[in-house]
Design a protein around this motif. Sequence first.
Motif, PDB file in Angstrom:
ATOM      1  N   VAL A 226     -29.826 -30.566  27.288  1.00 49.75           N
ATOM      2  CA  VAL A 226     -28.436 -30.635  26.836  1.00 49.75           C
ATOM      3  C   VAL A 226     -27.825 -29.235  26.796  1.00 49.75           C
ATOM      4  N   ALA A 227     -26.493 -29.186  26.855  1.00 51.76           N
ATOM      5  CA  ALA A 227     -25.750 -27.934  26.762  1.00 51.76           C
ATOM      6  C   ALA A 227     -25.103 -27.825  25.389  1.00 51.76           C
ATOM      7  N   TYR A 228     -25.066 -26.591  24.863  1.00 52.43           N
ATOM      8  CA  TYR A 228     -24.387 -26.318  23.602  1.00 52.43           C
ATOM      9  C   TYR A 228     -23.060 -25.611  23.881  1.00 52.43           C
ATOM     10  N   ASP A 229     -22.247 -25.440  22.831  1.00 51.85           N
ATOM     11  CA  ASP A 229     -20.961 -24.774  23.000  1.00 51.85           C
ATOM     12  C   ASP A 229     -21.154 -23.360  23.552  1.00 51.85           C
ATOM     13  N   PRO A 230     -20.308 -22.941  24.487  1.00 51.93           N
ATOM     14  CA  PRO A 230     -20.430 -21.602  25.074  1.00 51.93           C
ATOM     15  C   PRO A 230     -20.281 -20.503  24.020  1.00 51.93           C
ATOM     16  N   ILE A 231     -21.023 -19.431  24.183  1.00 50.20           N
ATOM     17  CA  ILE A 231     -20.937 -18.257  23.309  1.00 50.20           C
ATOM     18  C   ILE A 231     -20.334 -17.127  24.127  1.00 50.20           C
ATOM     19  N   SER A 232     -19.120 -16.763  23.829  1.00 53.43           N
ATOM     20  CA  SER A 232     -18.421 -15.740  24.608  1.00 53.43           C
ATOM     21  C   SER A 232     -19.036 -14.366  24.394  1.00 53.43           C
ATOM     22  N   ASP A 233     -19.057 -13.566  25.449  1.00 50.80           N
ATOM     23  CA  ASP A 233     -19.566 -12.206  25.367  1.00 50.80           C
ATOM     24  C   ASP A 233     -18.737 -11.388  24.378  1.00 50.80           C
TER      25      ASP A 233
ATOM     26  N   THR B  78      -9.457 -13.898  25.757  1.00 54.96           N
ATOM     27  CA  THR B  78      -9.964 -14.349  27.044  1.00 54.96           C
ATOM     28  C   THR B  78     -10.432 -15.800  26.907  1.00 54.96           C
ATOM     29  N   LYS B  79      -9.907 -16.660  27.740  1.00 55.55           N
ATOM     30  CA  LYS B  79     -10.212 -18.077  27.623  1.00 55.55           C
ATOM     31  C   LYS B  79     -11.486 -18.456  28.386  1.00 55.55           C
ATOM     32  N   ILE B  80     -12.199 -19.404  27.839  1.00 54.97           N
ATOM     33  CA  ILE B  80     -13.362 -19.960  28.538  1.00 54.97           C
ATOM     34  C   ILE B  80     -12.860 -20.813  29.696  1.00 54.97           C
ATOM     35  N   PRO B  81     -13.372 -20.615  30.905  1.00 51.40           N
ATOM     36  CA  PRO B  81     -12.888 -21.406  32.054  1.00 51.40           C
ATOM     37  C   PRO B  81     -13.060 -22.897  31.846  1.00 51.40           C
TER      38      PRO B  81
ATOM     39  N   GLU C 202     -13.928 -25.055  33.949  1.00 49.41           N
ATOM     40  CA  GLU C 202     -15.137 -25.548  34.592  1.00 49.41           C
ATOM     41  C   GLU C 202     -16.339 -25.454  33.665  1.00 49.41           C
ATOM     42  N   VAL C 203     -16.396 -24.378  32.875  1.00 50.25           N
ATOM     43  CA  VAL C 203     -17.503 -24.207  31.919  1.00 50.25           C
ATOM     44  C   VAL C 203     -17.392 -25.242  30.801  1.00 50.25           C
ATOM     45  N   LEU C 204     -16.185 -25.427  30.273  1.00 46.88           N
ATOM     46  CA  LEU C 204     -15.974 -26.410  29.210  1.00 46.88           C
ATOM     47  C   LEU C 204     -16.271 -27.825  29.695  1.00 46.88           C
ATOM     48  N   ARG C 205     -15.912 -28.104  30.932  1.00 42.37           N
ATOM     49  CA  ARG C 205     -16.162 -29.425  31.507  1.00 42.37           C
ATOM     50  C   ARG C 205     -17.671 -29.665  31.646  1.00 42.37           C
ATOM     51  N   TYR C 206     -18.386 -28.633  32.078  1.00 41.71           N
ATOM     52  CA  TYR C 206     -19.842 -28.757  32.223  1.00 41.71           C
ATOM     53  C   TYR C 206     -20.497 -29.012  30.863  1.00 41.71           C
ATOM     54  N   VAL C 207     -20.075 -28.267  29.856  1.00 43.30           N
ATOM     55  CA  VAL C 207     -20.644 -28.441  28.507  1.00 43.30           C
ATOM     56  C   VAL C 207     -20.363 -29.831  27.977  1.00 43.30           C
ATOM     57  N   SER C 208     -19.113 -30.269  28.138  1.00 42.96           N
ATOM     58  CA  SER C 208     -18.737 -31.602  27.648  1.00 42.96           C
ATOM     59  C   SER C 208     -19.575 -32.691  28.314  1.00 42.96           C
ATOM     60  N   LYS C 209     -19.801 -32.551  29.620  1.00 40.96           N
ATOM     61  CA  LYS C 209     -20.568 -33.538  30.368  1.00 40.96           C
ATOM     62  C   LYS C 209     -22.031 -33.565  29.963  1.00 40.96           C
ATOM     63  N   ASN C 210     -22.567 -32.396  29.573  1.00 35.83           N
ATOM     64  CA  ASN C 210     -24.013 -32.278  29.325  1.00 35.83           C
ATOM     65  C   ASN C 210     -24.354 -32.036  27.863  1.00 35.83           C
ATOM     66  N   LYS C 211     -23.413 -32.345  26.977  1.00 38.51           N
ATOM     67  CA  LYS C 211     -23.604 -32.053  25.557  1.00 38.51           C
ATOM     68  C   LYS C 211     -24.510 -33.071  24.874  1.00 38.51           C
ATOM     69  N   SER C 212     -24.528 -34.299  25.360  1.00 41.43           N
ATOM     70  CA  SER C 212     -25.332 -35.314  24.692  1.00 41.43           C
ATOM     71  C   SER C 212     -25.938 -36.271  25.716  1.00 41.43           C
TER      72      SER C 212
END
Length: 220
Positions: free
Chosen positions: A191-198, A205-208, A210-220
């Motif tokens: 599973v993926a967790y919420d992104p941690i920005s550098d 700076t916004k999270i792309p 595509e990254v948010l979509r990937y996390v949402s798809k693989n979160k559970s």
Amino acid sequence: MAEYSISNLNKVVRGSKRATYDVETIHTILDDGFLCHIAYVYNHQAIVIPTAYARKGDKIYIHGSLKNRMMLSLLEAGTASISVTHLDGLVLARSAFHHSANYRSVNIFGTVKKVEDPIEKMEALKYVLNHMIPGHWDNVRQPNEKEFNATLVLEIHIETASAKIRAEGVVDDKDDYNSSIWAGVVPIKQVAYDPISDEQLPENTKIPEEVLRYVSKNKS
């Protein structure tokens, strides 16, 4: 339904009832992963290395530095063996002997060549990055000339392959089914967790997407 022909090279011997040579099934298992394990021989020593990959049709792309000994050994050999495995569950039986796992695995056997054409090489690098996060290539700084020239890209053409899949419950000895020992399956999923920005990102700076979509798809 297209299948890879069965030979002594790709034939699944142990647990053959779980084998499949179906091209679409094998491609799906490959597309569900990002890391593969590649076997090669260096100084008469067998070595297995995990590496990132991407599939495009009947080709697998990998990349590394110009001096990477695995890449150079594969080029010298001209052939490659690649393995990808997904662990889907722990099968906990009544007896220690019948403990197992649910999984999807693929073994690929192919021919190796260096990608020389600059356009094809850049496309291969794009495929590998987008295989990690779909669409993310357009969000990043793409390789400059120095980085591009320092990168070796190999194309592995899938000549033949086989898959082995276990997706079932406990299989115990008949006499053990009357015991009070617990048995069952523990499902496992990556599973993926919420992104941690550098920390050094400019403010706001916004999270792309595509990254948010990937996390949402693989979160559970």
